[in-house]
Design a protein around this motif. Structure first.
Motif, PDB file in Angstrom:
ATOM      1  N   GLY A  81      30.074 -46.721  19.738  1.00  0.00           N
ATOM      2  CA  GLY A  81      29.514 -47.745  18.868  1.00  0.00           C
ATOM      3  C   GLY A  81      28.845 -47.192  17.624  1.00  0.00           C
ATOM      4  O   GLY A  81      27.987 -47.850  17.031  1.00  0.00           O
ATOM      5  N   THR A  82      29.235 -45.985  17.220  1.00  0.00           N
ATOM      6  CA  THR A  82      28.657 -45.370  16.024  1.00  0.00           C
ATOM      7  C   THR A  82      28.912 -46.253  14.803  1.00  0.00           C
ATOM      8  O   THR A  82      30.027 -46.749  14.605  1.00  0.00           O
ATOM      9  N   GLU A  83      27.883 -46.455  13.997  1.00  0.00           N
ATOM     10  CA  GLU A  83      28.042 -47.229  12.771  1.00  0.00           C
ATOM     11  C   GLU A  83      28.670 -46.338  11.708  1.00  0.00           C
ATOM     12  O   GLU A  83      28.064 -45.379  11.248  1.00  0.00           O
ATOM     13  N   PHE A  84      29.902 -46.656  11.325  1.00  0.00           N
ATOM     14  CA  PHE A  84      30.640 -45.830  10.382  1.00  0.00           C
ATOM     15  C   PHE A  84      30.034 -45.927   8.989  1.00  0.00           C
ATOM     16  O   PHE A  84      29.830 -47.025   8.466  1.00  0.00           O
ATOM     17  N   TYR A  85      29.747 -44.779   8.416  1.00  0.00           N
ATOM     18  CA  TYR A  85      29.382 -44.614   7.005  1.00  0.00           C
ATOM     19  C   TYR A  85      28.045 -45.228   6.595  1.00  0.00           C
ATOM     20  O   TYR A  85      27.586 -44.989   5.495  1.00  0.00           O
ATOM     21  N   ASN A  86      27.385 -46.018   7.463  1.00  0.00           N
ATOM     22  CA  ASN A  86      26.095 -46.612   7.142  1.00  0.00           C
ATOM     23  C   ASN A  86      26.177 -47.513   5.916  1.00  0.00           C
ATOM     24  O   ASN A  86      25.974 -48.705   5.983  1.00  0.00           O
ATOM     25  N   SER A  87      26.530 -46.919   4.778  1.00  0.00           N
ATOM     26  CA  SER A  87      26.781 -47.697   3.558  1.00  0.00           C
ATOM     27  C   SER A  87      28.159 -47.318   3.038  1.00  0.00           C
ATOM     28  O   SER A  87      28.417 -46.149   2.774  1.00  0.00           O
ATOM     29  N   THR A  94      33.756 -38.249   8.242  1.00  0.00           N
ATOM     30  CA  THR A  94      33.243 -39.462   8.872  1.00  0.00           C
ATOM     31  C   THR A  94      32.108 -39.145   9.842  1.00  0.00           C
ATOM     32  O   THR A  94      31.099 -39.856   9.889  1.00  0.00           O
ATOM     33  N   VAL A  95      32.253 -38.061  10.603  1.00  0.00           N
ATOM     34  CA  VAL A  95      31.170 -37.635  11.503  1.00  0.00           C
ATOM     35  C   VAL A  95      29.914 -37.337  10.687  1.00  0.00           C
ATOM     36  O   VAL A  95      28.807 -37.772  11.029  1.00  0.00           O
ATOM     37  N   GLY A  96      30.082 -36.602   9.601  1.00  0.00           N
ATOM     38  CA  GLY A  96      28.926 -36.238   8.780  1.00  0.00           C
ATOM     39  C   GLY A  96      28.227 -37.451   8.196  1.00  0.00           C
ATOM     40  O   GLY A  96      26.993 -37.519   8.156  1.00  0.00           O
ATOM     41  N   MET A  97      29.024 -38.444   7.745  1.00  0.00           N
ATOM     42  CA  MET A  97      28.432 -39.636   7.125  1.00  0.00           C
ATOM     43  C   MET A  97      27.853 -40.599   8.150  1.00  0.00           C
ATOM     44  O   MET A  97      26.954 -41.376   7.825  1.00  0.00           O
ATOM     45  N   SER A  98      28.398 -40.575   9.390  1.00  0.00           N
ATOM     46  CA  SER A  98      28.045 -41.603  10.371  1.00  0.00           C
ATOM     47  C   SER A  98      27.027 -41.128  11.407  1.00  0.00           C
ATOM     48  O   SER A  98      26.122 -41.879  11.777  1.00  0.00           O
ATOM     49  N   PHE A  99      27.166 -39.920  11.879  1.00  0.00           N
ATOM     50  CA  PHE A  99      26.288 -39.437  12.946  1.00  0.00           C
ATOM     51  C   PHE A  99      24.836 -39.365  12.492  1.00  0.00           C
ATOM     52  O   PHE A  99      23.918 -39.606  13.279  1.00  0.00           O
ATOM     53  N   TYR A 100      24.610 -39.044  11.225  1.00  0.00           N
ATOM     54  CA  TYR A 100      23.249 -38.893  10.710  1.00  0.00           C
ATOM     55  C   TYR A 100      22.742 -40.140   9.980  1.00  0.00           C
ATOM     56  O   TYR A 100      21.697 -40.118   9.358  1.00  0.00           O
ATOM     57  N   HIS A 101      23.530 -41.233  10.037  1.00  0.00           N
ATOM     58  CA  HIS A 101      23.088 -42.523   9.502  1.00  0.00           C
ATOM     59  C   HIS A 101      22.774 -42.486   8.015  1.00  0.00           C
ATOM     60  O   HIS A 101      21.894 -43.206   7.549  1.00  0.00           O
ATOM     61  N   GLY A 102      23.465 -41.640   7.272  1.00  0.00           N
ATOM     62  CA  GLY A 102      23.281 -41.651   5.832  1.00  0.00           C
ATOM     63  C   GLY A 102      23.188 -40.265   5.230  1.00  0.00           C
ATOM     64  O   GLY A 102      22.859 -39.289   5.913  1.00  0.00           O
ATOM     65  N   PRO A 103      23.488 -40.138   3.948  1.00  0.00           N
ATOM     66  CA  PRO A 103      23.469 -38.840   3.256  1.00  0.00           C
ATOM     67  C   PRO A 103      22.110 -38.141   3.287  1.00  0.00           C
ATOM     68  O   PRO A 103      22.052 -36.909   3.352  1.00  0.00           O
ATOM     69  N   THR A 104      21.026 -38.893   3.218  1.00  0.00           N
ATOM     70  CA  THR A 104      19.700 -38.266   3.201  1.00  0.00           C
ATOM     71  C   THR A 104      19.440 -37.524   4.503  1.00  0.00           C
ATOM     72  O   THR A 104      18.975 -36.372   4.499  1.00  0.00           O
ATOM     73  N   GLU A 105      19.744 -38.173   5.634  1.00  0.00           N
ATOM     74  CA  GLU A 105      19.544 -37.525   6.934  1.00  0.00           C
ATOM     75  C   GLU A 105      20.484 -36.332   7.105  1.00  0.00           C
ATOM     76  O   GLU A 105      20.105 -35.299   7.651  1.00  0.00           O
ATOM     77  N   LEU A 106      21.737 -36.463   6.647  1.00  0.00           N
ATOM     78  CA  LEU A 106      22.689 -35.353   6.731  1.00  0.00           C
ATOM     79  C   LEU A 106      22.213 -34.173   5.890  1.00  0.00           C
ATOM     80  O   LEU A 106      22.262 -33.027   6.337  1.00  0.00           O
ATOM     81  N   ALA A 107      21.744 -34.464   4.671  1.00  0.00           N
ATOM     82  CA  ALA A 107      21.258 -33.392   3.802  1.00  0.00           C
ATOM     83  C   ALA A 107      20.082 -32.669   4.437  1.00  0.00           C
ATOM     84  O   ALA A 107      19.965 -31.437   4.345  1.00  0.00           O
ATOM     85  N   ALA A 108      19.209 -33.398   5.126  1.00  0.00           N
ATOM     86  CA  ALA A 108      18.068 -32.774   5.807  1.00  0.00           C
ATOM     87  C   ALA A 108      18.542 -31.880   6.948  1.00  0.00           C
ATOM     88  O   ALA A 108      18.005 -30.783   7.151  1.00  0.00           O
ATOM     89  N   MET A 120      37.125 -49.609   9.112  1.00  0.00           N
ATOM     90  CA  MET A 120      38.457 -49.804   8.541  1.00  0.00           C
ATOM     91  C   MET A 120      38.730 -48.815   7.410  1.00  0.00           C
ATOM     92  O   MET A 120      39.887 -48.501   7.132  1.00  0.00           O
ATOM     93  N   TYR A 121      37.668 -48.317   6.744  1.00  0.00           N
ATOM     94  CA  TYR A 121      37.871 -47.305   5.708  1.00  0.00           C
ATOM     95  C   TYR A 121      38.513 -46.054   6.308  1.00  0.00           C
ATOM     96  O   TYR A 121      39.385 -45.426   5.701  1.00  0.00           O
ATOM     97  N   PHE A 122      38.055 -45.707   7.508  1.00  0.00           N
ATOM     98  CA  PHE A 122      38.630 -44.537   8.185  1.00  0.00           C
ATOM     99  C   PHE A 122      40.076 -44.806   8.579  1.00  0.00           C
ATOM    100  O   PHE A 122      40.973 -43.985   8.331  1.00  0.00           O
ATOM    101  N   ILE A 123      40.330 -45.958   9.190  1.00  0.00           N
ATOM    102  CA  ILE A 123      41.681 -46.280   9.646  1.00  0.00           C
ATOM    103  C   ILE A 123      42.647 -46.350   8.465  1.00  0.00           C
ATOM    104  O   ILE A 123      43.760 -45.805   8.512  1.00  0.00           O
ATOM    105  N   LEU A 124      42.244 -47.015   7.399  1.00  0.00           N
ATOM    106  CA  LEU A 124      43.105 -47.127   6.217  1.00  0.00           C
ATOM    107  C   LEU A 124      43.366 -45.760   5.588  1.00  0.00           C
ATOM    108  O   LEU A 124      44.463 -45.507   5.072  1.00  0.00           O
ATOM    109  N   SER A 125      42.383 -44.881   5.629  1.00  0.00           N
ATOM    110  CA  SER A 125      42.563 -43.533   5.076  1.00  0.00           C
ATOM    111  C   SER A 125      43.599 -42.748   5.861  1.00  0.00           C
ATOM    112  O   SER A 125      44.462 -42.068   5.284  1.00  0.00           O
TER     113      SER A 125
END
Length: 478
Positions: A212-218, A285-299, A5-10
């Motif tokens: 079924g991607t989990e949006f934003y993880n946190s 949203t892809v960056g935050m969701s596809f890698y399941h969190g900032p740590t994985e994206l940063a890696a 919903m954060y994505f939709i509201l944005s």
């Protein structure tokens, strides 16, 4: 509330912002539908060419939406969902206002480029500085928008069609697009590019929901950067083109010369920025969701570049064929900005020396040495060029907001729609260059922020004190 919903509201917030705040900004500026536009008063068949409004909007969107609304949000996603706030708020109240004001001021100044717009509102010294600054920025943009799409295309093609091959092909296309009349190449190919772009943005969004991607993880609006690098000012420099971008100021004059009526300015300039903001939301949203969190994206970013993130996510979410088409949609963005970056650089140089561009030889006299420099710059490491581009880009946006604020102030209009974002971005840019350890002074972040705030207050005082003073040589435009 589900995280998606954060994505939709944005997205909804951006659309509502266009309808309500975009209309308000248009009224503050004072668009006049009865006033002749530059494509009517200065028609030359090369750069001043009347085109349909839908095509002007599409070209404007593709011009401004380079790799910025893809790479910037991906890089900014390591801070977590808090980055979404900057995309939404920045786009509505800063970026779209900036694009509208610059585009419409260019219309009022007969298609003038950035240096003259600045000069007419901040004085001759600022004009001369901006001539150099804008040309350097355009060259950096052109070079960035060669290497980024070339690397993506190389990843899709056989090994003999390597990075060098695609760099040559893209430079050749840019050269033709720079010297040919705007309706011969850009006006004809951009509708096709637009269809590919639409497929990418919509396709990636739909597949995130379908898969079924989990949006934003946190979804917590806190600093989630793995190294706890500060949100201010870094996010506001890292995420530029989908929130606020000075590069857009160099592109809007191209379409100010093709727009048939001032009433179309909201749709063309404000609306294209809102569309780019939506693209930025998709890739953040892809960056935050596809890698399941900032740590994985940063890696993932440490192991490659944003290009690798784009490639991996497109193929994973959309399969082989869909992934190829989605990547081509991303490729379209920088190519359709790189070509007009070099074109805008040519026009800025020609405007500086009052050099007519109606005939082909004068265009070649500027384009040939300009592209020679661009080829040399393309040999520099991409990350270095991107770092300098980010700060210069936001610096230019800040100056254009101050110029727009001064224009409004002299006409007793609500200058705060530009003054507030200009003041904020002055603090951002000064704080960043004082703090940044590689290209700046490397000062402690707290001290850097104090310096940034002080600089912003000084700039605000200067506008309030001297903003109403007339500028010698400024033409009548209202």
């Amino acid at each position: 509330m589900p995280n998606y919903m954060y994505f939709i509201l944005s997205v909804v917030a951006l659309i509502v912002g266009y309808v309500i705040y975009g209309t308000f900004v248009t009224k503050v500026f004072g668009a006049r539908p009865e006033r002749p536009t530059p494509c009517e008063t200065h028609a030359d068949g090369v750069d001043y060419v009347k085109m349909p409004t839908w095509k002007v909007w599409l070209i404007q969107l593709l011009n401004i939406a380079g790799v910025g609304p893809v790479f910037g949000p991906i890089l900014g996603a390591v801070w977590g969902p808090a980055a979404l706030l900057w995309i939404v708020i920045g786009c509505i109240f800063a970026g779209a206002v900036h694009d509208y004001m610059v585009g419409m001021l260019s219309v009022r100044y007969n298609g003038a480029n950035v240096p003259n717009i600045v000069g007419y509102n901040l004085g001759n010294f600022a004009k001369q500085v901006m001539r150099v600054f804008s040309i350097v920025l355009l060259m950096l943009v052109g070079v960035i928008f060669v290497s980024a799409p070339a690397s993506l295309l190389a990843s899709l093609t056989p090994s003999y069609l390597d990075l060098t091959f695609w760099v040559v092909v893209i430079f050749a296309y840019y050269f033709l697009a720079t010297i040919m009349p705007i309706d011969k190449i850009i006006g004809r190919f951009y509708p096709i590019f637009g269809a590919i772009l639409l497929f990418m943005a919509v396709g990636m969004t739909v597949m995130m929901f379908v898969s079924g991607t989990e949006f934003y993880n946190s979804a917590q609006m806190v600093n989630q950067h793995p190294q706890q690098l500060p949100i201010f000012p870094l996010v506001f420099i890292t995420i530029s083109c989908s929130a606020l971008s000075g590069f857009h100021a160099t592109q809007s004059p191209l379409m100010s010369r093709c727009m048939a009526n001032e009433k179309n300015g909201k749709f063309v300039f404000y609306g294209s920025m809102i569309a780019e903001g939506i693209i930025g939301l998709v890739w953040a949203t892809v960056g935050m969701s596809f890698y399941h969190g900032p740590t994985e994206l940063a890696a993932a970013l440490a192991a490659g570049t944003p290009s690798k993130v784009v490639s991996d996510s497109c193929f994973a979410l959309m399969g082989t064929l869909g992934g190829v088409l989605a990547i081509l949609g991303v490729v379209v963005l920088p190519i359709t900005s790189g070509d007009t970056a070099f074109r805008a650089a040519r026009l800025t140089i020609a405007e500086t020396f009052n050099y007519s561009q109606k005939a082909i030889p004068p265009r070649l006299y500027i384009a040939v040495p300009m592209f020679a420099i661009g080829i040399i710059l393309s040999l520099v490491d991409f990350s270095i060029i991107w770092r300098y581009f980010g700060w210069a880009n936001q610096g230019l946006a800040t100056i254009m907001l101050w110029s727009s604020a001064a224009w409004l102030m002299r006409r007793d209009r609500l200058h705060w729609i530009c003054t507030i974002p200009a003041t904020f971005m002055t603090a951002v840019c000064v704080s960043y260059i004082v703090y940044e350890p590689n290209m700046g002074l490397g000062v402690d972040i707290t001290i850097a922020n104090y310096v940034g705030i002080a600089a912003a207050l000084v700039a605000l005082f200067a506008l309030l004190k001297f903003g109403r003073n007339p500028i010698a040589g400024a033409p009548a435009d209202d």
